[in-house]
Design an enzyme around this catalytic site. Structure first.
Site, short mmCIF file in Angstrom:
data_model
loop_
_atom_site.label_atom_id
_atom_site.label_comp_id
_atom_site.label_asym_id
_atom_site.label_seq_id
_atom_site.Cartn_x
_atom_site.Cartn_y
_atom_site.Cartn_z
N SER A 144 -14.76 -9.01 -10.21
CA SER A 144 -14.84 -7.55 -10.40
C SER A 144 -13.99 -7.17 -11.61
O SER A 144 -14.21 -7.68 -12.70
CB SER A 144 -14.41 -6.84 -9.13
OG SER A 144 -14.73 -5.48 -9.16
N HIS A 176 -21.09 -6.84 -3.32
CA HIS A 176 -19.78 -6.94 -3.95
C HIS A 176 -18.67 -7.30 -2.96
O HIS A 176 -17.66 -7.85 -3.34
CB HIS A 176 -19.45 -5.62 -4.64
CG HIS A 176 -18.40 -5.71 -5.68
ND1 HIS A 176 -18.66 -6.11 -6.98
CD2 HIS A 176 -17.06 -5.46 -5.65
CE1 HIS A 176 -17.55 -6.08 -7.69
NE2 HIS A 176 -16.56 -5.71 -6.90
#
Length: 689
Positions: A536, A657
């Site tokens: 990320s 995610h």
């Protein structure tokens, strides 16, 4: 080289008078025939490269064994009931359980039972004040597009739901357990095209009622990117609301007296201040405010909710970061962290004076502090560290005695791993800390070893000691694993965060380069044996490290990354992060972004390290296009042959995610660890000697 062909288009943008090339713009469209063909070819390449690597079955077995330790979290008490998450050795996801009087447990929500492929995940839950009902959020395939449900705790029957568009919703119950305050996005046909992920509002919902009839409580006319936090006092009188624009490190806070009825006015607690404050009214009737206003390492203040702008410090700022607290009848239990290592202390509830320090089981993290909403003399601490699985401890605030309340269900032996912390200087002289996990040595010098350097450096996120099957399996095999507490994180407070964001973002990349040099200069590793890893915002860190310091690293794992910082705001939740990074719409801020945007700093003919990109097709935060474009750029530009330093892209479907099943977590770790062992030369036996 065996890389799939990737045409370079002549796409050039004018960014405030500066030409910026974007040759792989076509890879932004995941559904185009060209992108699908390229992605399928990358799938074949990565599998043909990773699947034949030796030791994968043994590695999978050890990762599964270490991960089977499981999870337990600090409980939320409602009367005689305790609600918490637990994951046992045979469970793919944590389940929500209720512990009843006498100690018996009942499973209330098991995500694995809700799908055939373990693709449903639990995003949050909140029991009602009387413990009769449980509100919870579920999403599918990792997309984080949560729906809200309510069940009856006694029977397990679903009473309400699904209420859609409740991603990242805070949940707060009314005192009678009949109504729920929650956050929901406006319907897509009510917002401009392309803004469906934004425009949140706070609603009041009666269980069982039609959600289309819910009354709007807050949000009309506010910024489209705002997120909201909600808390109702134990007596049901006070509703405290926090409002922040995206992930900005500041918020507005308001309070409303629900006993007035009708359209009671919102009173300002904090508004237009460059600070973050979390507020809640506790059982003693006081408004507690955890804030960094005037205190970069945070302080705890109190106020009368009827006069919410008159604050008095209860626990002032100290040399440690104040992370969390819980209120009992006579005490405030305060969790702090000093250089990312947790401390706990008991303070007097009225004066704030220190009564006692609480010895913790080790050098670790306090993941949560909880107390009963009605008071009492107990608090519960969630605890974690590098070498032991999560546990929960019960604290008696009258004596400061700490006893174990629950352990993670699995029993795992960690073999020959030691953990320590070092300090090094970054390029500007700033002291930075780093945890280093090594194999336990019985004799002789350690010598340079294959080493993974992990970092994040953003959004006020602190990297603290946590149990990780992937880390332990790597070190047991003979490698070293380092976790760097870079600027941009929250390890040293808000000033540390701000020294690594916006125009100071380069400090983060300087810090990770300094960490790499310390590992090399100390004899821990060599450049050829060193990998940088992150995901990320940490994927942005990895991308910057690879293009700025390619000779420092032999390999990299770049997961769910941000890499095109010129166009990041156009996709996923990117626009909510522009306070962290800056916006390309502003000429000065565009300069910051272009100065380090990894995709725009790939140089033809440079000799880049081996790189494995990992992306997830259901990722609705960071679009996989970043990794696709960067992968194509590096495959085209690198002077290293495929055998010397391959550049690979691993993509995964039906996962996003964040949360994933244990099986998927293990498989991802098998691929990343196999890749790094291959490239760095780690050949020790899986599971230690």
């Amino acid at each position: 080289m065996p890389y799939p062909p990737a045409p370079r288009d002549d796409v050039v943008d004018d960014i405030h008078g500066r030409p910026v090339a974007d040759p792989y713009r076509w890879l932004e469209d995941p559904s185009s025939a060209a992108t699908e063909a390229w992605s399928a070819a990358q799938d074949e390449l990565v599998r043909s490269s990773l699947d034949p690597l030796p030791g994968r079955d043994r590695l999978r077995a050890r990762l599964t064994e270490l991960a089977s330790a499981g999870l337990v979290t600090a409980p939320t008490h409602r009367g005689a009931l305790a609600f918490y998450r637990r994951q046992g050795p045979d469970q793919e996801h944590p389940v929500v359980v209720v512990r009843e009087p006498g100690g018996g447990e009942r499973v209330l929500i098991d995500p694995s039972a809700l799908s055939d492929d373990d693709s449903v995940t639990l995003d949050g839950f909140a029991p009602s004040p009387d413990g009769r009902r449980l509100a919870y959020l579920l999403s599918d395939s990792g997309d984080e597009e949560a729906a809200l449900w309510v069940l009856d705790v006694a029977t397990g029957d679903v009473l309400d739901g699904p209420v859609d568009r409740t991603r990242y919703s805070s949940l707060a119950w009314s005192a009678d357990s009949e109504e729920l305050f929650y956050v929901r996005r406006l319907a897509p046909d009510l917002v401009p095209a392309g803004e469906e992920q934004f425009h949140r509002r706070v609603y009041r919902h009666r269980v069982g009622a039609d959600p289309s009839e819910d009354g709007m409580v807050f949000g009309e006319g506010r910024d489209k990117t705002e997120y909201y936090s909600l808390d109702v006092s134990p007596d049901g009188r006070w509703l405290v609301l926090g409002a922040s624009k995206g992930t900005a490190p500041r918020n507005d806070v308001y309070i409303r007296d629900l006993s007035v009825g009708g359209e009671a006015e919102w009173e300002v607690v904090q508004e237009g201040v460059d600070a973050w404050t979390a507020g809640a009214v506790h059982h003693d009737g006081r408004l507690y405010l955890l804030t960094n206003a005037g205190a970069p390492r945070n302080r705890l203040a109190v106020a009368d909710p009827r006069h919410p702008t008159v604050w008095r410090d209860l626990v002032p700022e100290s040399d440690a970061v104040l992370d969390d607290f819980a209120v009992t009848d006579d005490a405030v239990v305060v969790a702090t962290s000093s250089h990312a290592v947790a401390r706990v202390a008991v303070h007097d509830r009225l004066t704030g004076g220190l009564r006692s320090d609480v010895p913790l089981p080790g050098l670790g993290s306090v993941t949560a502090v909880r107390s009963r909403p009605e008071g009492g003399h107990e608090a519960w601490l969630g605890y974690d560290d590098f070498l032991t699985p999560p546990s929960v401890h019960r604290l008696d605030t009258r004596t400061a005695a700490l006893g174990e309340w629950a352990q993670a269900p699995g029993r795992v032996e960690v073999r020959g791993v030691t953990a320590g912390q070092v300090v090094f200087a970054s390029s500007d002289g700033t002291e930075v800390r780093m945890f280093v996990l090594r194999p336990a040595e019985t004799s002789g010098p350690p010598g340079p070893r294959p080493t993974i350097l992990y970092g994040y450096g953003g959004f006020d996120v602190a990297l603290t000691p946590q149990y990780s099957a992937g880390i332990l399996a790597w070190v047991e095999r003979g490698g070293v694993y380092a976790v760097a507490n870079l600027r941009g994180g929250g390890e040293e407070g808000e000033a540390w965060h701000r020294d690594g964001m916006r125009e100071h973002k380069q400090h983060v990349f300087d810090d990770v380069a300094a960490a790499a040099r310390w590992l090399i200069d100390s004899g821990t590793t060599t450049p050829a044996q060193l990998a940088v890893s992150g995901g990320s915002n940490g994927g942005l860190l990895v991308g910057a490290a690879v293009v700025q310091h390619p000779r420092l690293f032999g390999a990299a794992v770049c997961s769910a990354p941000l890499l095109d910082m010129v166009r990041y705001e156009r996709f996923g939740l990117g626009v909510t992060w522009n306070d962290e990074y800056g916006t390309v719409d502003d000429p000065e801020e565009a300069g910051w972004l272009l100065s380090y945007s990894p995709y725009h700093h790939v140089i033809d003919g440079a000799r880049y390290p081996a790189v494995l990109f990992t992306v997830f097709d259901s990722d609705t935060r960071v679009d996989p296009l970043h990794a696709r474009k960067m992968c194509a750029a590096l495959q085209h530009a690198t002077a290293a042959t495929f055998d010397e330093a391959p550049v690979l892209l691993r993509r995964e479907q039906k996962v996003g995610h964040s949360s994933r099943s244990r099986k998927r977590t293990v498989e991802l770790s098998v691929d990343t660890a196999s890749f790094l062992a291959w490239r760095l030369g780690l050949s020790g036996p899986v599971g230690g000697a």
